[in-house]
Design a protein around this motif. Structure first.
Motif, short mmCIF file in Angstrom:
data_model
loop_
_atom_site.label_atom_id
_atom_site.label_comp_id
_atom_site.label_asym_id
_atom_site.label_seq_id
_atom_site.Cartn_x
_atom_site.Cartn_y
_atom_site.Cartn_z
N ARG A 130 0.87 -1.18 0.00
CA ARG A 130 0.00 0.00 0.00
C ARG A 130 0.90 1.23 0.00
O ARG A 130 1.58 1.50 0.98
CB ARG A 130 -0.93 -0.02 1.21
N VAL A 131 0.92 1.94 -1.11
CA VAL A 131 1.85 3.05 -1.30
C VAL A 131 1.16 4.36 -0.93
O VAL A 131 0.10 4.69 -1.49
CB VAL A 131 2.35 3.09 -2.76
N PRO A 132 1.75 5.13 -0.02
CA PRO A 132 1.13 6.40 0.38
C PRO A 132 1.20 7.43 -0.75
O PRO A 132 2.18 7.51 -1.47
CB PRO A 132 1.98 6.85 1.58
N VAL A 133 0.13 8.19 -0.90
CA VAL A 133 0.07 9.28 -1.87
C VAL A 133 -0.41 10.52 -1.13
O VAL A 133 -1.40 10.47 -0.40
CB VAL A 133 -0.89 8.95 -3.03
N ALA A 134 0.30 11.62 -1.30
CA ALA A 134 -0.04 12.85 -0.56
C ALA A 134 -1.48 13.26 -0.80
O ALA A 134 -1.91 13.43 -1.94
CB ALA A 134 0.91 13.98 -0.98
N GLY A 135 -2.23 13.41 0.30
CA GLY A 135 -3.60 13.91 0.23
C GLY A 135 -4.61 12.92 -0.32
O GLY A 135 -5.75 13.29 -0.60
N GLN A 136 -4.21 11.65 -0.52
CA GLN A 136 -5.12 10.66 -1.09
C GLN A 136 -5.00 9.36 -0.31
O GLN A 136 -4.11 9.17 0.51
CB GLN A 136 -4.77 10.40 -2.56
N ALA A 137 -5.95 8.46 -0.60
CA ALA A 137 -5.88 7.13 0.01
C ALA A 137 -4.67 6.39 -0.57
O ALA A 137 -4.29 6.64 -1.71
CB ALA A 137 -7.16 6.36 -0.29
N PRO A 138 -4.06 5.49 0.19
CA PRO A 138 -2.92 4.72 -0.33
C PRO A 138 -3.31 3.95 -1.60
O PRO A 138 -4.44 3.52 -1.76
CB PRO A 138 -2.58 3.76 0.81
N VAL A 139 -2.35 3.81 -2.49
CA VAL A 139 -2.55 3.07 -3.73
C VAL A 139 -2.17 1.61 -3.49
O VAL A 139 -1.11 1.32 -2.93
CB VAL A 139 -1.69 3.67 -4.87
N LEU A 140 -3.05 0.71 -3.89
CA LEU A 140 -2.80 -0.71 -3.73
C LEU A 140 -1.97 -1.21 -4.92
O LEU A 140 -2.35 -1.04 -6.07
CB LEU A 140 -4.13 -1.47 -3.68
N VAL A 141 -0.82 -1.79 -4.63
CA VAL A 141 0.09 -2.25 -5.68
C VAL A 141 0.40 -3.73 -5.48
O VAL A 141 0.80 -4.14 -4.39
CB VAL A 141 1.41 -1.45 -5.67
N TRP A 153 14.36 -14.41 -9.24
CA TRP A 153 13.02 -13.82 -9.29
C TRP A 153 13.04 -12.57 -10.16
O TRP A 153 13.93 -11.74 -10.05
CB TRP A 153 12.56 -13.44 -7.88
N ARG A 154 12.03 -12.46 -11.03
CA ARG A 154 11.90 -11.28 -11.89
C ARG A 154 10.44 -10.84 -11.93
O ARG A 154 9.53 -11.64 -11.82
CB ARG A 154 12.40 -11.57 -13.30
N ILE A 155 10.25 -9.54 -12.12
CA ILE A 155 8.90 -8.99 -12.19
C ILE A 155 8.31 -9.24 -13.58
O ILE A 155 8.93 -8.94 -14.59
CB ILE A 155 8.90 -7.49 -11.89
N LEU A 156 7.11 -9.79 -13.60
CA LEU A 156 6.39 -10.05 -14.84
C LEU A 156 5.30 -9.02 -15.08
O LEU A 156 5.01 -8.66 -16.22
CB LEU A 156 5.79 -11.46 -14.80
N ASP A 157 4.69 -8.54 -14.00
CA ASP A 157 3.61 -7.56 -14.14
C ASP A 157 3.47 -6.80 -12.83
O ASP A 157 3.87 -7.29 -11.77
CB ASP A 157 2.30 -8.25 -14.49
N ILE A 158 2.89 -5.61 -12.92
CA ILE A 158 2.53 -4.82 -11.74
C ILE A 158 1.08 -4.38 -11.91
O ILE A 158 0.70 -3.92 -12.98
CB ILE A 158 3.46 -3.61 -11.57
N ARG A 159 0.30 -4.59 -10.87
CA ARG A 159 -1.11 -4.20 -10.90
C ARG A 159 -1.32 -3.05 -9.93
O ARG A 159 -0.98 -3.16 -8.76
CB ARG A 159 -2.00 -5.37 -10.52
N ILE A 160 -1.86 -1.96 -10.42
CA ILE A 160 -2.15 -0.81 -9.58
C ILE A 160 -3.66 -0.75 -9.38
O ILE A 160 -4.42 -0.62 -10.34
CB ILE A 160 -1.63 0.49 -10.21
N ASP A 161 -4.08 -0.87 -8.12
CA ASP A 161 -5.50 -0.98 -7.79
C ASP A 161 -6.17 -2.04 -8.67
O ASP A 161 -7.23 -1.81 -9.27
CB ASP A 161 -6.20 0.38 -7.93
N HIS A 162 -5.52 -3.20 -8.76
CA HIS A 162 -6.01 -4.39 -9.48
C HIS A 162 -5.98 -4.26 -11.00
O HIS A 162 -6.48 -5.13 -11.70
CB HIS A 162 -7.43 -4.76 -9.02
N VAL A 163 -5.40 -3.19 -11.53
CA VAL A 163 -5.31 -3.02 -12.99
C VAL A 163 -3.90 -3.38 -13.44
O VAL A 163 -2.92 -2.79 -12.98
CB VAL A 163 -5.65 -1.57 -13.41
#
Length: 196
Positions: A130-141, A153-163
């Motif tokens: 959960r990444v903090p964002v100034a003045g907003q709700a945390p972003v789910l990553v 281990w390698r990153i294949l994808d990143i989903r931001i708020d399930h996207v």
């Protein structure tokens, strides 16, 4: 939000867990920015180079590119695949590096990611942060990571708020390629990165 896009893993060791690798790289990046911030402010190309050195070896670039291009990947020549891969990753690195600069300037530090789900049969792991964002709700990553046969281990994808970012780029680029061809998309990306 784009800050989290390219948080990756440090040089992987087979015995290290993916959450440990992510945590270590976050600390390394923050350390670099704290120590050498004046140099990076004066020379953005140096900033991009530093971030690229940390990120590129640890993303599953070929698989990411295959998913983004979809059927266009098979139709492309090896030279076009290589040009797209280089230009796309460089564009993303610059976007991330710029966001990281602004993000750390605000004093916002994301908490370390934690393992949410481990699928050992497929050798994949889903980490949540959960990444903090100034003045907003945390972003789910969510980070989708994959382990190769050698245990890296390698990153294949990143989903931001399930996207899914990989699927978002696929949906964005597919109509462009259908309308104007892959060469036009590659040229567009290369134009964005020609200043360094």
């Amino acid at each position: 939000v784009i800050l989290v896009v390219f948080i990756s893993v440090q040089p992987a060791q087979a015995e290290q867990q993916p959450d440990t690798l992510l945590r270590g790289t976050i600390e390394q990046l923050l350390d670099e920015l704290r120590t050498n911030r004046p140099e990076y402010e004066a020379d953005k190309c140096q900033l991009y180079s530093m971030v690229g050195d940390l990120v590129l070896p640890h993303f599953w670039v070929n698989k990411v590119v295959r998913i983004i291009l979809g059927k266009h990947f098979k139709e492309a020549s090896p030279e076009m695949r290589s040009r797209f891969s280089d230009a796309f990753m460089e564009m993303m690195i610059r976007t991330y590096a710029t966001a990281m600069f602004e993000y750390t300037e605000q004093g916002l530090v994301p908490p370390p990611p934690e393992i949410l789900e481990l699928n050992e049969s497929a050798v994949t792991v889903l980490l949540r942060q959960r990444v903090p964002v100034a003045g907003q709700a945390p972003v789910l990553v969510d980070y989708v990571m994959w382990s190769s046969k050698d245990g890296h281990w390698r990153i294949l994808d990143i989903r931001i708020d399930h996207v899914s970012l990989v699927m978002a780029y696929r949906l964005q680029y597919d109509p462009m390629v259908k309308a104007k061809g892959l060469e036009a998309l590659i040229h567009r990306l290369e134009t964005k990165i020609e200043d360094c």
